[in-house]
Design a protein around this motif. Structure first.
Motif, mmCIF file in Angstrom:
data_model
loop_
_atom_site.group_PDB
_atom_site.id
_atom_site.type_symbol
_atom_site.label_atom_id
_atom_site.label_comp_id
_atom_site.label_asym_id
_atom_site.label_seq_id
_atom_site.Cartn_x
_atom_site.Cartn_y
_atom_site.Cartn_z
ATOM 1 N N CYS A 149 0.860 -1.276 0.143
ATOM 2 C CA CYS A 149 -0.051 0.259 0.020
ATOM 3 C C CYS A 149 0.782 1.225 0.135
ATOM 4 C CB CYS A 149 -0.862 -0.076 1.253
ATOM 5 S SG CYS A 149 -2.226 -1.332 1.164
ATOM 6 N N ARG A 150 1.842 1.125 0.671
ATOM 7 C CA ARG A 150 2.768 2.613 0.743
ATOM 8 C C ARG A 150 3.501 2.607 -0.501
ATOM 9 N NH1 ARG A 150 4.762 0.338 5.731
ATOM 10 N NH2 ARG A 150 6.183 -0.480 4.746
ATOM 11 N N ALA A 151 3.728 1.550 -1.337
ATOM 12 C CA ALA A 151 4.385 1.732 -2.633
ATOM 13 C C ALA A 151 3.266 2.556 -3.786
ATOM 14 C CB ALA A 151 4.773 0.424 -3.216
ATOM 15 N N ALA A 152 2.079 2.053 -3.245
ATOM 16 C CA ALA A 152 0.747 2.797 -4.111
ATOM 17 C C ALA A 152 0.613 4.107 -3.738
ATOM 18 C CB ALA A 152 -0.203 1.868 -4.076
ATOM 19 N N GLY A 153 1.330 4.638 -2.541
ATOM 20 C CA GLY A 153 1.322 6.046 -2.215
ATOM 21 C C GLY A 153 0.101 6.364 -0.888
ATOM 22 N N PHE A 154 -0.376 5.369 -0.358
ATOM 23 C CA PHE A 154 -1.241 5.449 0.744
ATOM 24 C C PHE A 154 -1.078 4.446 1.929
ATOM 25 C CE2 PHE A 154 -3.290 2.361 -1.722
ATOM 26 C CZ PHE A 154 -3.974 1.495 -0.866
ATOM 27 N N SER A 155 -1.503 4.730 3.040
ATOM 28 C CA SER A 155 -1.453 3.928 4.184
ATOM 29 C C SER A 155 -2.843 3.522 4.395
ATOM 30 C CB SER A 155 -0.740 4.339 5.392
ATOM 31 O OG SER A 155 0.606 4.383 5.228
ATOM 32 N N PRO A 156 -3.481 2.686 4.496
ATOM 33 C CA PRO A 156 -4.995 2.338 4.624
ATOM 34 C C PRO A 156 -5.348 2.389 6.080
ATOM 35 C CG PRO A 156 -3.955 0.126 4.237
ATOM 36 C CD PRO A 156 -2.676 1.259 3.784
ATOM 37 N N VAL A 157 -6.558 2.939 6.275
ATOM 38 C CA VAL A 157 -7.183 2.849 7.440
ATOM 39 C C VAL A 157 -8.094 1.458 7.759
ATOM 40 C CG1 VAL A 157 -8.597 4.061 9.142
ATOM 41 C CG2 VAL A 157 -7.043 5.301 7.443
ATOM 42 N N PRO A 158 -7.507 0.701 8.437
ATOM 43 C CA PRO A 158 -8.314 -0.606 8.615
ATOM 44 C C PRO A 158 -9.801 -0.154 9.654
ATOM 45 C CG PRO A 158 -6.041 -0.799 9.575
ATOM 46 C CD PRO A 158 -6.249 0.692 9.280
ATOM 47 N N ASN A 159 -10.696 -0.737 8.603
ATOM 48 C CA ASN A 159 -12.010 -0.626 9.537
ATOM 49 C C ASN A 159 -12.468 -2.107 10.046
ATOM 50 O OD1 ASN A 159 -11.887 1.013 6.818
ATOM 51 N ND2 ASN A 159 -13.703 1.891 8.087
ATOM 52 N N HIS A 160 -11.817 -3.186 9.547
ATOM 53 C CA HIS A 160 -12.326 -4.684 10.144
ATOM 54 C C HIS A 160 -11.037 -5.356 10.169
ATOM 55 C CE1 HIS A 160 -16.298 -3.410 8.964
ATOM 56 N NE2 HIS A 160 -15.879 -2.969 7.928
ATOM 57 N N ILE A 169 -10.772 -12.764 3.365
ATOM 58 C CA ILE A 169 -11.572 -13.226 2.033
ATOM 59 C C ILE A 169 -13.291 -13.107 2.585
ATOM 60 C CG2 ILE A 169 -12.071 -14.509 0.155
ATOM 61 C CD1 ILE A 169 -9.310 -15.398 0.301
ATOM 62 N N ALA A 170 -13.293 -13.968 3.641
ATOM 63 C CA ALA A 170 -14.749 -13.922 4.441
ATOM 64 C C ALA A 170 -15.541 -12.594 4.569
ATOM 65 C CB ALA A 170 -14.882 -14.953 5.496
ATOM 66 N N MET A 171 -14.720 -11.664 5.174
ATOM 67 C CA MET A 171 -15.187 -10.591 5.367
ATOM 68 C C MET A 171 -15.498 -9.549 4.255
ATOM 69 S SD MET A 171 -12.973 -9.234 8.830
ATOM 70 C CE MET A 171 -13.212 -10.006 10.590
ATOM 71 N N VAL A 172 -14.564 -9.691 2.982
ATOM 72 C CA VAL A 172 -14.850 -9.306 1.960
ATOM 73 C C VAL A 172 -16.193 -9.631 1.262
ATOM 74 C CG1 VAL A 172 -14.118 -8.941 -0.420
ATOM 75 C CG2 VAL A 172 -12.426 -8.749 1.447
ATOM 76 N N GLU A 173 -16.451 -10.902 1.471
ATOM 77 C CA GLU A 173 -17.440 -11.708 1.010
ATOM 78 C C GLU A 173 -18.796 -11.064 1.771
ATOM 79 O OE1 GLU A 173 -18.443 -16.234 -0.342
ATOM 80 O OE2 GLU A 173 -17.015 -15.858 1.240
ATOM 81 N N CYS A 174 -18.681 -10.597 3.028
ATOM 82 C CA CYS A 174 -19.782 -10.097 3.511
ATOM 83 C C CYS A 174 -19.879 -8.499 3.319
ATOM 84 C CB CYS A 174 -19.474 -10.137 5.343
ATOM 85 S SG CYS A 174 -19.672 -11.901 5.685
ATOM 86 N N ASP A 175 -19.503 -8.145 2.076
ATOM 87 C CA ASP A 175 -19.297 -6.795 1.673
ATOM 88 C C ASP A 175 -18.844 -5.788 2.774
ATOM 89 O OD1 ASP A 175 -19.564 -4.706 -0.266
ATOM 90 O OD2 ASP A 175 -21.820 -4.849 -0.398
ATOM 91 N N LEU A 176 -17.864 -5.941 3.646
ATOM 92 C CA LEU A 176 -17.454 -5.241 4.660
ATOM 93 C C LEU A 176 -16.346 -4.196 4.239
ATOM 94 C CD1 LEU A 176 -17.393 -7.647 7.739
ATOM 95 C CD2 LEU A 176 -19.027 -5.887 7.122
ATOM 96 N N GLY A 177 -15.739 -4.703 3.120
ATOM 97 C CA GLY A 177 -14.543 -3.563 2.774
ATOM 98 C C GLY A 177 -13.550 -4.536 1.628
ATOM 99 N N VAL A 178 -12.568 -3.989 1.476
ATOM 100 C CA VAL A 178 -11.612 -4.394 0.390
ATOM 101 C C VAL A 178 -10.278 -4.947 1.115
ATOM 102 C CG1 VAL A 178 -12.556 -3.059 -1.344
ATOM 103 C CG2 VAL A 178 -10.355 -2.249 -0.200
ATOM 104 N N THR A 179 -9.633 -5.736 0.429
ATOM 105 C CA THR A 179 -8.267 -6.131 1.187
ATOM 106 C C THR A 179 -7.266 -6.647 -0.161
ATOM 107 O OG1 THR A 179 -7.179 -7.519 2.764
ATOM 108 C CG2 THR A 179 -8.712 -8.412 1.593
ATOM 109 N N VAL A 180 -5.963 -7.040 0.308
ATOM 110 C CA VAL A 180 -5.319 -7.713 -0.592
ATOM 111 C C VAL A 180 -4.776 -8.946 0.151
ATOM 112 C CG1 VAL A 180 -4.135 -5.646 -1.797
ATOM 113 C CG2 VAL A 180 -3.356 -6.393 0.332
ATOM 114 N N VAL A 181 -4.600 -10.082 -0.745
ATOM 115 C CA VAL A 181 -4.204 -11.348 -0.342
ATOM 116 C C VAL A 181 -3.435 -11.771 -1.261
ATOM 117 C CG1 VAL A 181 -6.554 -11.654 0.933
ATOM 118 C CG2 VAL A 181 -6.303 -12.389 -1.466
ATOM 119 N N PRO A 182 -2.807 -13.169 -0.905
ATOM 120 C CA PRO A 182 -1.766 -13.785 -1.836
ATOM 121 C C PRO A 182 -2.771 -14.525 -2.724
ATOM 122 C CG PRO A 182 -1.374 -14.316 0.694
ATOM 123 C CD PRO A 182 -2.599 -13.461 0.688
ATOM 124 N N ALA A 183 -2.185 -14.522 -4.136
ATOM 125 C CA ALA A 183 -2.849 -15.037 -5.042
ATOM 126 C C ALA A 183 -3.278 -16.319 -4.885
ATOM 127 C CB ALA A 183 -2.145 -15.011 -6.451
#
Length: 238
Positions: A149-160, A169-183
């Motif tokens: 995220c820092r390389a992309a120019g920002f520091s995310p603010v965690p909500n969950h 991934i389960a939290m994303v599936e619940c439409d709570l937010g976005v994230t990055v995960v290993p492929a």
């Protein structure tokens, strides 16, 4: 009655001797295995299938672990082998890198860019609600996410907050937010969209860990893991 018990003792002693001999040569015995949740999707199914074919007499006991628990389990001998997302060496253990995993963005299906084509600029998600992972659970994984995220120019603010890649991934599936995960963790989640990232270079290692004196069974599993992760690519993100 006494004679029957004596015969049973002799039989058990012979069985113990046979089991010890098989374990020493890597043909039998018991192997306690720990793995991070995402490894149960890939590469563990391939590894365990092949291992059981080669050594059907070996009893495998498996448990899900966090990365930070692996070294402690190996050193107190509650584990014989572990697969984690870690690169830092730990005294008394040996780490074998299996796969350099790239990150992908995980988005709810209703996210505005979920169905867009082509790689995603991670900076486009800077203002979104984020699903994050506590650092003490997997320091290397957490720090790689933050560096991305820092390389992309920002520091995310965690909500969950999640405790594993799977729960991220389960939290994303619940439409709570976005994230990055290993492929490699992104297969078989129809309610989540995974997007490749443009200009993303940060990776997180999938690593096999053993004690410095691993034993024949753990050595064989490490060799098998290295062989399979080299020969067969993980499933692509959906």
């Amino acid at each position: 009655m006494f004679l029957d018990h004596c015969r049973a003792l002799i039989r058990h002693a012979e069985e113990a001797e046979t089991a010890a001999r098989q374990a020493a040569t890597g043909r039998g015995g018991r192997l306690s295995l720990g793995a991070v949740a995402s490894a149960f999707s890939w590469p563990l199914p391939l590894m365990l299938e092949q291992f059981h074919k080669e050594l059907p007499d070996v009893e495998i006991r498996t448990q899900e672990i966090d990365t930070h628990e692996a070294a402690a389990g190996l050193l107190d001998r509650s584990l014989d082998w572990a697969i984690v997302r870690q690169t830092a060496p730990v005294r008394g253990t040996t780490a074998t890198s299996l796969y350099a995993d790239r990150f992908v963005a995980a988005l709810p299906v209703r996210h505005p860019v979920a169905e867009a084509s082509g790689p995603l600029d991670l900076a486009d998600l800077a203002g979104a609600p984020w699903v994050w992972l506590h650092r003490h659970i997997s320091p290397d994984y957490h720090d790689a996410m933050a560096a991305l995220c820092r390389a992309a120019g920002f520091s995310p603010v965690p909500n969950h907050w999640a405790r594993s890649v799977t729960s991220q991934i389960a939290m994303v599936e619940c439409d709570l937010g976005v994230t990055v995960v290993p492929a490699t963790a992104s297969a078989s989640h129809p309610a989540v969209r995974f997007r490749h990232l443009r200009h993303a270079t940060a990776t997180i290692e999938l690593t096999a860990m053993t004690r410095s004196d691993p034993g024949a069974l753990a050595e064989r599993l490490t060799a098998l893991a290295a062989q399979l992760t080299t020969a067969q690519a993980p499933p692509p993100p959906n």
